[in-house]
Design a protein around this motif. Structure first.
Motif, short mmCIF file in Angstrom:
data_model
loop_
_atom_site.label_atom_id
_atom_site.label_comp_id
_atom_site.label_asym_id
_atom_site.label_seq_id
_atom_site.Cartn_x
_atom_site.Cartn_y
_atom_site.Cartn_z
N SER A 51 0.82 -1.21 0.00
CA SER A 51 0.00 0.00 0.00
C SER A 51 0.86 1.26 0.00
CB SER A 51 -0.90 0.01 1.24
OG SER A 51 -1.59 1.24 1.31
N LYS A 52 0.48 2.19 -0.84
CA LYS A 52 1.21 3.46 -0.89
C LYS A 52 1.02 4.28 0.39
CE LYS A 52 -2.23 6.23 -3.37
NZ LYS A 52 -2.46 7.01 -4.59
N LYS A 53 0.08 3.87 1.22
CA LYS A 53 -0.12 4.56 2.51
C LYS A 53 1.13 4.50 3.38
CE LYS A 53 -5.10 3.87 2.69
NZ LYS A 53 -6.22 3.23 3.37
N GLY B 73 4.06 6.95 -4.88
CA GLY B 73 3.25 5.78 -4.54
C GLY B 73 3.23 4.75 -5.65
N GLU B 74 3.01 5.21 -6.87
CA GLU B 74 2.97 4.28 -8.01
C GLU B 74 4.34 3.73 -8.33
OE1 GLU B 74 0.40 2.83 -9.58
OE2 GLU B 74 -0.72 3.81 -7.97
N ALA C 154 3.03 9.83 -0.70
CA ALA C 154 2.39 8.86 -1.59
C ALA C 154 1.95 9.45 -2.93
CB ALA C 154 1.20 8.21 -0.89
N ASN C 155 1.40 10.65 -2.92
CA ASN C 155 0.89 11.25 -4.16
C ASN C 155 1.77 12.37 -4.69
OD1 ASN C 155 -1.47 9.59 -4.38
ND2 ASN C 155 -2.25 10.68 -2.61
N ARG D 245 5.32 1.14 -5.68
CA ARG D 245 4.57 -0.11 -5.87
C ARG D 245 5.23 -0.94 -6.96
NH1 ARG D 245 0.75 -1.91 -9.22
NH2 ARG D 245 0.48 0.11 -10.23
N LEU E 180 3.90 5.32 2.59
CA LEU E 180 4.75 6.45 2.25
C LEU E 180 4.26 7.75 2.90
CD1 LEU E 180 5.28 5.74 -1.55
CD2 LEU E 180 6.64 4.95 0.40
#
Length: 141
Positions: free
Chosen positions: A28-30, A65-66, A36-37, A69, A32
């Motif tokens: 999960s990017k959470k 985030g992407e 994250a975004n 991942r 970060l």
């Protein structure tokens, strides 16, 4: 070089632990947090040593985030070489982020670092600067 050491220390001091997830575990990017975004440059480190530098600036993987991942989740990365290399540093892998908004804060440090580079590295950096400045049609991202 003093600037290089200070910059490295600052990067390492701001790093956060990042999980590496095998196939059967969701990433999960959470993890970060506030990054994250965001987009910019990131630094993977382990035991006070920078082991990889990358960027997340545009396209499908233009956010941290992407990008994370695609590097830290075995399935999303297709277990590529970078994922396997980073996995070897788990569970001690940490990541620092330099957002697009913060990059210009380092202009003076970048100039000093550029001056200390060997000719071949200067050419690589100069190429990117000139492409960014002139935005030639065939080089556009």
């Amino acid at each position: 070089m003093k600037v290089k050491t200070l910059l490295k220390e600052e990067i390492i001091s701001k790093s956060i632990a990042v999980p590496i997830a095998p196939k059967d575990v969701r990433w999960s990017k959470k993890s970060l947090g506030e990054f994250a975004n965001e987009s910019g440059i990131y630094f993977h480190s382990c035991e006070d040593k920078i082991i990889y530098i990358g960027k997340a600036t545009s396209g499908t993987y233009g956010t941290f985030g992407e990008r994370m991942r695609r590097e830290l989740h075995e399935t999303s990365s297709s277990n590529n070489n970078l994922h396997r290399d980073l996995k070897a540093f788990s569970p001690d892998l940490k990541t620092s982020f330099l957002t697009l908004d913060n990059i210009s804060d380092l202009d003076e440090e970048f100039i000093k670092l550029y001056r200390a580079l060997p000719k071949e590295r200067k050419a690589l950096a100069a190429e990117q600067i000139l492409i960014g400045h002139f935005n030639p049609e065939v080089n556009r991202i």
